[in-house]
Write an enzyme that holds these catalytic residues in place. Sequence first.
Site, PDB file in Angstrom:
ATOM      1  N   ASP A  78     -52.019  61.562 -10.918  1.00 31.71           N
ATOM      2  CA  ASP A  78     -52.841  61.384 -12.130  1.00 31.71           C
ATOM      3  C   ASP A  78     -52.713  60.007 -12.779  1.00 31.71           C
ATOM      4  OD1 ASP A  78     -50.487  63.701 -13.660  1.00 31.71           O
ATOM      5  OD2 ASP A  78     -50.337  61.525 -13.546  1.00 31.71           O
TER       6      ASP A  78
ATOM      7  N   HIS B 273     -47.691  60.936  -3.125  1.00 34.37           N
ATOM      8  CA  HIS B 273     -48.898  61.691  -2.763  1.00 34.37           C
ATOM      9  C   HIS B 273     -50.159  60.915  -3.093  1.00 34.37           C
ATOM     10  CE1 HIS B 273     -46.811  65.898  -2.615  1.00 34.37           C
ATOM     11  NE2 HIS B 273     -46.385  65.068  -1.702  1.00 34.37           N
TER      12      HIS B 273
ATOM     13  N   CYS C 267     -62.211  53.792   2.072  1.00 35.75           N
ATOM     14  CA  CYS C 267     -63.331  53.999   3.004  1.00 35.75           C
ATOM     15  C   CYS C 267     -62.828  54.517   4.346  1.00 35.75           C
ATOM     16  CB  CYS C 267     -64.082  52.674   3.223  1.00 35.75           C
ATOM     17  SG  CYS C 267     -65.421  52.869   4.417  1.00 35.75           S
TER      18      CYS C 267
HETATM   19  N1  APR Z   1     -42.405  70.975 -17.953  1.00 31.90           N
HETATM   20  C1  APR Z   1     -41.725  71.030 -16.774  1.00 31.90           C
HETATM   21  N2  APR Z   1     -42.102  71.795 -15.730  1.00 31.90           N
HETATM   22  C2  APR Z   1     -43.217  72.535 -15.899  1.00 31.90           C
HETATM   23  C3  APR Z   1     -43.975  72.540 -17.091  1.00 31.90           C
HETATM   24  C4  APR Z   1     -43.525  71.707 -18.142  1.00 31.90           C
HETATM   25  N3  APR Z   1     -44.187  71.652 -19.314  1.00 31.90           N
HETATM   26  N4  APR Z   1     -45.029  73.396 -16.925  1.00 31.90           N
HETATM   27  C5  APR Z   1     -44.924  73.905 -15.673  1.00 31.90           C
HETATM   28  N5  APR Z   1     -43.842  73.397 -15.054  1.00 31.90           N
HETATM   29  C6  APR Z   1     -43.347  73.637 -13.701  1.00 31.90           C
HETATM   30  C7  APR Z   1     -43.757  74.935 -13.088  1.00 31.90           C
HETATM   31  O1  APR Z   1     -42.801  75.937 -13.413  1.00 31.90           O
HETATM   32  C8  APR Z   1     -43.695  74.603 -11.593  1.00 31.90           C
HETATM   33  O2  APR Z   1     -42.387  74.786 -11.094  1.00 31.90           O
HETATM   34  O3  APR Z   1     -43.914  72.628 -12.887  1.00 31.90           O
HETATM   35  C9  APR Z   1     -44.022  73.117 -11.549  1.00 31.90           C
HETATM   36  C10 APR Z   1     -45.415  72.815 -11.047  1.00 31.90           C
HETATM   37  O4  APR Z   1     -45.450  73.216  -9.702  1.00 31.90           O
HETATM   38  P1  APR Z   1     -46.758  72.883  -8.841  1.00 31.90           P
HETATM   39  O5  APR Z   1     -47.971  73.240  -9.629  1.00 31.90           O
HETATM   40  O6  APR Z   1     -46.537  73.516  -7.515  1.00 31.90           O
HETATM   41  O7  APR Z   1     -46.767  71.306  -8.715  1.00 31.90           O
HETATM   42  P2  APR Z   1     -45.950  70.405  -7.692  1.00 31.90           P
HETATM   43  O8  APR Z   1     -44.588  70.939  -7.490  1.00 31.90           O
HETATM   44  O9  APR Z   1     -46.079  69.005  -8.177  1.00 31.90           O
HETATM   45  O10 APR Z   1     -46.802  70.560  -6.330  1.00 31.90           O
HETATM   46  C11 APR Z   1     -46.411  69.760  -5.246  1.00 31.90           C
HETATM   47  O11 APR Z   1     -48.374  70.495  -4.034  1.00 31.90           O
HETATM   48  O12 APR Z   1     -50.636  70.993  -4.004  1.00 31.90           O
HETATM   49  C12 APR Z   1     -49.681  70.028  -3.699  1.00 31.90           C
HETATM   50  O13 APR Z   1     -50.076  67.736  -3.549  1.00 31.90           O
HETATM   51  C13 APR Z   1     -49.930  68.755  -4.475  1.00 31.90           C
HETATM   52  O14 APR Z   1     -48.316  67.190  -5.344  1.00 31.90           O
HETATM   53  C14 APR Z   1     -48.650  68.562  -5.285  1.00 31.90           C
HETATM   54  C15 APR Z   1     -47.642  69.351  -4.472  1.00 31.90           C
END
Ligand code: APR
Length: 236
Positions: free
Chosen positions: A100, A115, A123
């Site tokens: 982001d 990522h 392209c």
């Molecule tokens: N503060 C800290 N952690 C949080 C908060 C917050 N306010 N809100 C949610 N979380 C936690 C959730 O509990 C979860 O463990 O953040 C985590 C988000 O997990 P994902 O949505 O799976 O994100 P991420 O771990 O970054 O995913 C990894 O998966 O889809 C792919 O490429 C994408 O980079 C991404 C990768």
Amino acid sequence: MNAARRWVRECRSLCVLTGAGVSAESGVPTFRGPEGLWKRRDPMSLATPEAFAEDPKEVWEWYQWRRRKIRGCVPNPGHSALAAVEREKPDFLLVTQNVDGLHRAAGSRRLAEIHGDIWVVRCTGCGRERTERDDFETLPPRCGSCGGLLRPGVVWFGEPLPPEASEAAVRMLTRCEVLIVAGTSAVVAPASGYAAVAKRRGARVIEVNPDETPVTGICDATFRGKSGELLPVLLG
Ligand code: APR
């Protein structure tokens, strides 16, 4: 928390790994969990090279929607605390899975975006890359130079990580004294294995997450809560 604050304060070499949770308080949707993006959409139909080859328009409609959603988001106190601590450490690297751009917007510079970056387009024909923050009029967008299909500058499932960012992350894991893992569900490789690499070497591992994750068990300290609230305390 005092012990963990001391480890962070006293360490010379600090590594931080962040995931989507660190941007949640800025309004950026996470991928997993009750409100996660993958609850309503199948990642395999949107975030793979095969999906893009099959239906580049559908993939771009989703990314254009995400770009619009993220465009209005600003860094939260968690991002700011990470940018601040970077300036105090002789040896620091922020490894992020987030695309982001909010860490950079908060002022982080020693940053490995493993990522990729949703604001970059590449392209598929000539390989040219550029930052493009505006919406595209026509989807899928095409290269102005060669007419090839443009793709989001992010890493899809099944794709290799950008070598420079990935190598910087792995080098840092081999030397950091403290690793903070914040806002990641720790289920997507290779980042999901980074805590174990650091731990095996004797680094202190600290987790910041409202929920338990697969790496919770190997952490030296775990703080259940929001990164926007906890990182300023941990790093302050
Ligand atoms: N503060 C800290 N952690 C949080 C908060 C917050 N306010 N809100 C949610 N979380 C936690 C959730 O509990 C979860 O463990 O953040 C985590 C988000 O997990 P994902 O949505 O799976 O994100 P991420 O771990 O970054 O995913 C990894 O998966 O889809 C792919 O490429 C994408 O980079 C991404 C990768």
